[in-house]
Design a protein around this motif. Structure first.
Motif, short mmCIF file in Angstrom:
data_model
loop_
_atom_site.label_atom_id
_atom_site.label_comp_id
_atom_site.label_asym_id
_atom_site.label_seq_id
_atom_site.Cartn_x
_atom_site.Cartn_y
_atom_site.Cartn_z
N GLY A 81 0.82 -1.22 0.00
CA GLY A 81 0.00 0.00 0.00
C GLY A 81 0.84 1.26 0.00
N VAL A 82 1.93 1.27 0.76
CA VAL A 82 2.82 2.43 0.80
C VAL A 82 3.48 2.62 -0.57
CG1 VAL A 82 4.97 3.31 1.78
CG2 VAL A 82 3.21 2.37 3.29
N LEU A 83 3.95 1.55 -1.17
CA LEU A 83 4.56 1.66 -2.50
C LEU A 83 3.56 2.15 -3.54
CD1 LEU A 83 6.80 -1.53 -2.54
CD2 LEU A 83 7.53 0.84 -2.34
N LEU A 84 2.33 1.67 -3.46
CA LEU A 84 1.28 2.12 -4.37
C LEU A 84 0.99 3.61 -4.15
CD1 LEU A 84 -0.74 1.25 -6.54
CD2 LEU A 84 -2.34 0.74 -4.70
N ALA A 85 0.94 4.05 -2.89
CA ALA A 85 0.71 5.47 -2.60
C ALA A 85 1.83 6.33 -3.19
CB ALA A 85 0.60 5.68 -1.09
N LEU A 86 3.07 5.87 -3.12
CA LEU A 86 4.19 6.63 -3.68
C LEU A 86 4.11 6.70 -5.21
CD1 LEU A 86 7.09 5.37 -1.41
CD2 LEU A 86 6.11 7.67 -1.47
N LEU A 87 3.69 5.62 -5.83
CA LEU A 87 3.52 5.63 -7.29
C LEU A 87 2.40 6.57 -7.71
CD1 LEU A 87 4.02 1.86 -8.18
CD2 LEU A 87 5.51 3.76 -8.78
N ILE A 88 1.30 6.56 -6.98
CA ILE A 88 0.20 7.47 -7.29
C ILE A 88 0.65 8.92 -7.07
CG2 ILE A 88 -2.10 8.21 -6.52
CD1 ILE A 88 -2.68 5.22 -5.97
N TYR A 89 1.40 9.16 -6.02
CA TYR A 89 1.94 10.51 -5.75
C TYR A 89 2.77 11.00 -6.93
CZ TYR A 89 4.87 14.10 -3.55
OH TYR A 89 5.54 15.25 -3.26
N ALA A 90 3.64 10.15 -7.42
CA ALA A 90 4.48 10.53 -8.56
C ALA A 90 3.63 10.81 -9.79
CB ALA A 90 5.50 9.44 -8.86
N GLY A 91 2.53 10.09 -9.94
CA GLY A 91 1.67 10.28 -11.10
C GLY A 91 0.82 11.54 -11.05
N VAL A 92 0.41 11.97 -9.86
CA VAL A 92 -0.48 13.12 -9.76
C VAL A 92 0.24 14.40 -9.34
CG1 VAL A 92 -2.46 11.65 -9.23
CG2 VAL A 92 -1.16 12.68 -7.36
N LEU A 93 1.53 14.34 -9.12
CA LEU A 93 2.27 15.50 -8.62
C LEU A 93 2.15 16.71 -9.55
CD1 LEU A 93 4.15 16.59 -6.41
CD2 LEU A 93 6.07 15.72 -7.73
N ASP A 94 2.32 16.52 -10.84
CA ASP A 94 2.22 17.64 -11.78
C ASP A 94 0.79 18.16 -11.89
OD1 ASP A 94 4.89 17.84 -12.44
OD2 ASP A 94 4.74 16.36 -14.05
N PHE A 95 -0.18 17.27 -11.85
CA PHE A 95 -1.58 17.67 -12.02
C PHE A 95 -2.12 18.40 -10.79
CE2 PHE A 95 -6.14 16.69 -11.63
CZ PHE A 95 -6.60 17.38 -12.72
N LEU A 96 -1.92 17.82 -9.60
CA LEU A 96 -2.46 18.41 -8.38
C LEU A 96 -1.55 19.47 -7.78
CD1 LEU A 96 -3.94 15.31 -6.51
CD2 LEU A 96 -5.16 17.06 -7.81
N GLY A 97 -0.27 19.43 -8.10
CA GLY A 97 0.68 20.36 -7.52
C GLY A 97 1.33 19.78 -6.27
N PHE A 98 2.41 20.43 -5.86
CA PHE A 98 3.20 19.92 -4.74
C PHE A 98 2.42 19.91 -3.43
CE2 PHE A 98 5.99 20.65 -1.12
CZ PHE A 98 6.81 19.53 -1.22
N LEU A 99 1.80 21.04 -3.09
CA LEU A 99 1.13 21.14 -1.79
C LEU A 99 0.00 20.13 -1.63
CD1 LEU A 99 0.94 24.92 -0.87
CD2 LEU A 99 1.99 23.09 0.42
#
Length: 152
Positions: A81-99
């Motif tokens: 679950g933690v690894l999946l959360a990190l992958l999702i984070y990397a995928g949405v970082l540009d779209f949602l923004g850093f904060l």
């Protein structure tokens, strides 16, 4: 557990040797004017030293009782679950923004991670950590972070 410590320390030692060899391909510079290979060489030497210490500590006899598994089976689900959360984070970082994306990642990790926290602590810690990182990187160091759809 000692057997796993011996194996992992040898793997890290091999990785440290690789780092040191590859860093020597770059100019080292000097202590006063370090080159691009200086820091990786120091990190490789430090990693090698720590892995040698871990190896010799794992060889000492201990009366700890029966050997425990390297990673308990019930915690694998959390790890995935933690690894999946990190992958999702990397995928949405540009779209949602850093904060926003950092807040959501930390909220999930604090609330559902290895040592789950209550909602109040998870939300407060996520807000505090996200804004602290934003202040350090965006405001103090003037690093450009992804702004996302909200524009901040």
């Amino acid at each position: 557990m000692k057997r796993y410590d011996r194996t992992s320390s040898l793997v890290w030692l091999g990785f440290a040797v690789f780092i040191c060899v590859e860093s020597l391909r770059l100019p080292l510079g000097s202590v006063r004017d370090p080159g691009p290979g200086f820091l990786p060489l120091l990190v490789g030497v430090l990693l090698a030293g720590l892995s040698v210490i871990c190896f010799f500590q794992s060889r000492k006899e201990s009366s700890a009782g029966p050997e425990v598994p390297w990673y308990p089976p019930e915690r694998w689900k959390i790890l995935v679950g933690v690894l999946l959360a990190l992958l999702i984070y990397a995928g949405v970082l540009d779209f949602l923004g850093f904060l926003v994306s950092t807040f959501l990642l930390l909220l999930v990790l604090f609330r559902f991670g290895m040592e789950p926290q209550g909602w109040a602590w998870a939300i407060g810690g996520s807000v505090m950590a996200s804004f602290s990182c934003y202040a350090v990187f965006e405001l103090w160091l003037r690093t450009q972070l992804p702004r996302g759809i909200l524009g901040f």
